[in-house]
Design a protein around this motif. Structure first.
Motif, PDB file in Angstrom:
ATOM      1  N   LYS A 106       0.857  -1.184   0.000  1.00 25.34           N
ATOM      2  CA  LYS A 106       0.000   0.000   0.000  1.00 25.34           C
ATOM      3  C   LYS A 106       0.891   1.231   0.000  1.00 25.34           C
ATOM      4  N   ARG A 107       0.566   2.188  -0.855  1.00 22.58           N
ATOM      5  CA  ARG A 107       1.379   3.408  -0.912  1.00 22.58           C
ATOM      6  C   ARG A 107       1.069   4.278   0.308  1.00 22.58           C
ATOM      7  N   ILE A 108       2.083   4.883   0.864  1.00 25.10           N
ATOM      8  CA  ILE A 108       1.924   5.730   2.053  1.00 25.10           C
ATOM      9  C   ILE A 108       2.062   7.182   1.637  1.00 25.10           C
ATOM     10  N   SER A 109       0.980   7.921   1.805  1.00 25.95           N
ATOM     11  CA  SER A 109       1.026   9.343   1.469  1.00 25.95           C
ATOM     12  C   SER A 109      -0.100  10.061   2.204  1.00 25.95           C
ATOM     13  N   PHE A 110      -0.033  11.370   2.193  1.00 28.72           N
ATOM     14  CA  PHE A 110      -1.078  12.164   2.842  1.00 28.72           C
ATOM     15  C   PHE A 110      -2.460  11.791   2.300  1.00 28.72           C
ATOM     16  N   ARG A 111      -2.572  11.696   0.978  1.00 25.47           N
ATOM     17  CA  ARG A 111      -3.869  11.431   0.367  1.00 25.47           C
ATOM     18  C   ARG A 111      -4.336   9.989   0.554  1.00 25.47           C
ATOM     19  N   GLN A 112      -3.413   9.062   0.748  1.00 32.97           N
ATOM     20  CA  GLN A 112      -3.820   7.655   0.761  1.00 32.97           C
ATOM     21  C   GLN A 112      -3.833   7.030   2.152  1.00 32.97           C
ATOM     22  N   SER A 113      -3.262   7.687   3.129  1.00 35.59           N
ATOM     23  CA  SER A 113      -3.068   7.008   4.418  1.00 35.59           C
ATOM     24  C   SER A 113      -3.873   7.605   5.575  1.00 35.59           C
ATOM     25  N   TYR A 114      -4.789   8.539   5.278  1.00 37.66           N
ATOM     26  CA  TYR A 114      -5.564   9.174   6.350  1.00 37.66           C
ATOM     27  C   TYR A 114      -7.016   9.317   5.930  1.00 37.66           C
ATOM     28  N   PRO A 115      -7.950   9.147   6.862  1.00 35.76           N
ATOM     29  CA  PRO A 115      -9.367   9.362   6.530  1.00 35.76           C
ATOM     30  C   PRO A 115      -9.594  10.811   6.084  1.00 35.76           C
ATOM     31  N   ALA A 116     -10.645  11.008   5.283  1.00 38.12           N
ATOM     32  CA  ALA A 116     -10.910  12.328   4.706  1.00 38.12           C
ATOM     33  C   ALA A 116     -10.983  13.416   5.762  1.00 38.12           C
ATOM     34  N   GLU A 117     -11.669  13.102   6.904  1.00 40.12           N
ATOM     35  CA  GLU A 117     -11.836  14.190   7.883  1.00 40.12           C
ATOM     36  C   GLU A 117     -10.514  14.524   8.568  1.00 40.12           C
ATOM     37  N   VAL A 118      -9.638  13.545   8.660  1.00 41.58           N
ATOM     38  CA  VAL A 118      -8.317  13.830   9.253  1.00 41.58           C
ATOM     39  C   VAL A 118      -7.491  14.679   8.276  1.00 41.58           C
ATOM     40  N   GLN A 119      -7.586  14.351   7.003  1.00 46.37           N
ATOM     41  CA  GLN A 119      -6.883  15.165   5.989  1.00 46.37           C
ATOM     42  C   GLN A 119      -7.370  16.608   6.055  1.00 46.37           C
ATOM     43  N   GLN A 120      -8.717  16.740   6.165  1.00 45.07           N
ATOM     44  CA  GLN A 120      -9.296  18.083   6.176  1.00 45.07           C
ATOM     45  C   GLN A 120      -8.785  18.892   7.356  1.00 45.07           C
ATOM     46  N   LYS A 121      -8.749  18.232   8.514  1.00 44.46           N
ATOM     47  CA  LYS A 121      -8.273  18.945   9.716  1.00 44.46           C
ATOM     48  C   LYS A 121      -6.812  19.365   9.532  1.00 44.46           C
ATOM     49  N   ALA A 122      -6.000  18.466   8.992  1.00 41.78           N
ATOM     50  CA  ALA A 122      -4.590  18.798   8.779  1.00 41.78           C
ATOM     51  C   ALA A 122      -4.463  20.000   7.838  1.00 41.78           C
ATOM     52  N   LEU A 123      -5.273  19.972   6.763  1.00 44.42           N
ATOM     53  CA  LEU A 123      -5.223  21.088   5.805  1.00 44.42           C
ATOM     54  C   LEU A 123      -5.640  22.386   6.473  1.00 44.42           C
ATOM     55  N   ASP A 124      -6.705  22.320   7.293  1.00 44.99           N
ATOM     56  CA  ASP A 124      -7.206  23.526   7.964  1.00 44.99           C
ATOM     57  C   ASP A 124      -6.136  24.114   8.864  1.00 44.99           C
ATOM     58  N   ILE A 125      -5.478  23.251   9.607  1.00 45.65           N
ATOM     59  CA  ILE A 125      -4.450  23.747  10.546  1.00 45.65           C
ATOM     60  C   ILE A 125      -3.303  24.380   9.764  1.00 45.65           C
ATOM     61  N   TRP A 126      -2.880  23.732   8.686  1.00 49.79           N
ATOM     62  CA  TRP A 126      -1.795  24.331   7.885  1.00 49.79           C
ATOM     63  C   TRP A 126      -2.233  25.665   7.281  1.00 49.79           C
ATOM     64  N   ARG A 127      -3.493  25.708   6.836  1.00 49.31           N
ATOM     65  CA  ARG A 127      -3.992  26.953   6.231  1.00 49.31           C
ATOM     66  C   ARG A 127      -3.964  28.086   7.244  1.00 49.31           C
TER      67      ARG A 127
END
Ligand SMILES: Cc1cc2nc3c(=O)[nH]c(=O)nc-3n(C[C@H](O)[C@H](O)[C@H](O)COP(=O)(O)O)c2cc1C
Ligand SMILES: [Mn+2]
Length: 482
Positions: free
Chosen positions: A453-474
């Motif tokens: 399985k490829r390990i990356s931001f888009r492939q290794s985290y649930p959508a809501e976790v990705q969203q939270k990470a993006l929000d914090i970075w923003r």
């Protein structure tokens, strides 16, 4: 609006900061080319030399007009920052709407007419481009026009032309699959007839782009140019040969290739980034007439390590390969020919619905397509979770998914153009070299549980976790990149 001539295009490039006038006097002998080469290697504006030593003011030299996607986009009257993926799709769309040229009675290329003894190619500031070149090259960014005697096929190509004398130039036919070679071999040589040739230099940008484009045999480049411009090309009849040339060309050379005449030609510093072609007897074009505009601009391309004007293949070759895949129903979602690979490599992305062995079929389809095959010895096939335009992703997938023996499939004794640098002496002579494809797809016969399985931001985290990470970075000022 499409550009009606090279001058309008140069003005637009200047407006966009993509071209610059060089007022200082420069020597045609290496100096102009050194400035062009520096511009190519550093991504500097395309130079327009205003004064060449020993030549009248007004006789200009211009090069590097297509060595980036920005310059290609401007040529096509698109936004300069158009993504290459979109450039390729737009090229395909327009290529399917060909527009026939129109014949006009005269044009700027007839402002000066020199016939017979009056011809002197040294009238133009022809550059000596690289130390070790076999001579001064007058044709490095132009259209070479010939016609088939047995059909209505008129071919526009781009073949280097070395100055042989004040009224003769050479030509390099890098492979027998080139259309000029096919036409000469099947239509002129068996009849022992001289082939008429017209060379148009300093044309609007799409004419040069399509002359170099690997369109299939029999497809009319001039109709394609019309389609891509969205307006027909205006042609005028030549003075001494039965051919027609773009009316707004800066310089037109008319001549003929006699069946048995050759003269030593080359070598020349080539697009591969190496000297190419050696010095060998090659066909001669005897010049019967030259016509040119007042204050002509000699357009050229200064080849060498990437990125030179062969960058056009990153669009046109990618487009032709994508077309071929679609026609054959292959599950291909993207094709990229990276600028840095001197168009000797194509990356092909396939979607998950592919079938076992698809890489093999894709590679052989490309290699069997004449011109394109001979100039694309490397093919990389990737799953389309990899963006073929992103070379970091492609490099990662090549190293992590391509098995060093099972994944690399090699072909020997396979036709290539003679100027591929890694050919040995024998292979250069026979134009039979080698090819390889790199299968970077996960084998379909593997148990899915065995596929890493490829390990990356888009492939290794649930959508809501990705969203939270993006929000914090923003919140910290780092929004998503386009
Ligand atoms: C700057 C430049 C120079 C080129 N010089 C040559 C050349 O000297 N000989 C050659 O065979 N192909 C050369 N090519 C590639 C051909 O133009 C290309 O293969 C084209 O498709 C030939 O026309 P055709 O498809 O009608 O045969 C050059 C391409 C570019 C962009
Ligand atoms: Mn052609």
């Amino acid at each position: 609006m499409p550009f009606k001539d090279l001058r309008e295009f140069i003005a637009k490039l200047e407006e966009e900061g993509e071209a610059i006038k060089i007022e200082e006097e420069v020597d045609w002998n290496l100096e102009a080319a050194a400035i062009l080469r520096r511009s190519a290697e550093e991504g500097l504006p395309a130079p327009i030399f205003q004064k060449i030593k020993g030549y009248p003011q007004g006789y200009r030299l211009f090069g590097n007009s297509a060595n980036s996607f920005r310059r290609m986009a401007i040529s096509m009257d698109l936004k300069p920052d158009t993504h290459p993926r979109e450039l390729i799709e737009e090229y395909i769309r327009r290529r399917h709407r060909p527009i026939k040229p129109v014949l006009v009675s005269t044009g700027p290329c007839k402002e000066n007419i020199h016939i017979g003894d009056d011809v002197n190619l040294l009238e133009f500031p022809v550059p000596m481009q690289h130390e070790g070149d076999g001579g001064r090259y007058i044709g490095t960014w132009h259209v070479t026009i010939v016609k088939d005697l047995d059909s209505d096929w008129v071919n526009w190509g781009m073949y280097r032309h070395m100055l042989q004398s004040k009224n003769a130039v050479g030509i390099l036919q890098a492979s027998l699959a080139k259309h000029l070679s096919i036409i000469r071999d099947r239509s002129y040589l068996p009849k022992n007839k001289a082939m008429e040739v017209a060379i148009a230099i300093g044309v609007e940008p799409i004419s040069a782009m399509c002359a170099a484009s690997p369109l299939p045999a029999g497809v009319s480049e001039v109709d394609t140019v019309g389609g891509i411009r969205g307006e027909p090309v205006e042609l005028v009849k030549c003075e001494t040969v039965d051919l027609a040339v773009p009316a707004t060309a800066e310089i037109v050379i008319e001549g003929e290739m006699r069946p048995d005449e050759t003269m030593d030609e080359g070598p020349f510093g080539e697009f591969t980034g190496y000297m190419g072609g050696g010095r060998e007897p090659r066909p001669l074009i005897r010049v019967k007439a030259v016509t040119h505009r007042n204050d002509p601009i000699l357009a050229c391309s200064c080849s060498g390590i990437p990125v030179d004007d062969n960058a056009v293949f990153s669009m046109t070759k990618a487009a032709e390969i994508l077309e071929l895949m679609r026609e054959e129903g292959k599950p291909v979602t993207g094709v990229f020919v990276p600028l840095v690979t001197t168009h000797m490599l194509a990356i092909v992305a396939v979607n998950k619905a592919h079938y076992p062995g698809v890489a093999e079929d894709i590679a052989h389809l490309i290699w069997a397509s004449g011109n394109i095959g001979h100039e694309t010895p490397y093919i990389v096939i990737v799953d389309d979770d990899v963006d073929p335009f992103n070379l970091n992703e492609v490099s990662h997938t090549l190293i992590t998914k391509c098995h060093p023996t099972r994944g690399i499939v090699k072909l020997e004794h396979s036709p290539v153009i003679s100027i591929v640098p890694w050919l040995n002496r024998e292979e250069r002579k026979t134009r039979l070299g080698a090819k390889a494809y790199f299968d970077c797809t996960w084998p379909l016969d593997w148990d899915p549980a065995d596929v890493p399985k490829r390990i990356s931001f888009r492939q290794s985290y649930p959508a809501e976790v990705q969203q939270k990470a993006l929000d914090i970075w923003r919140k910290h000022g780092y929004g998503e990149k386009a």
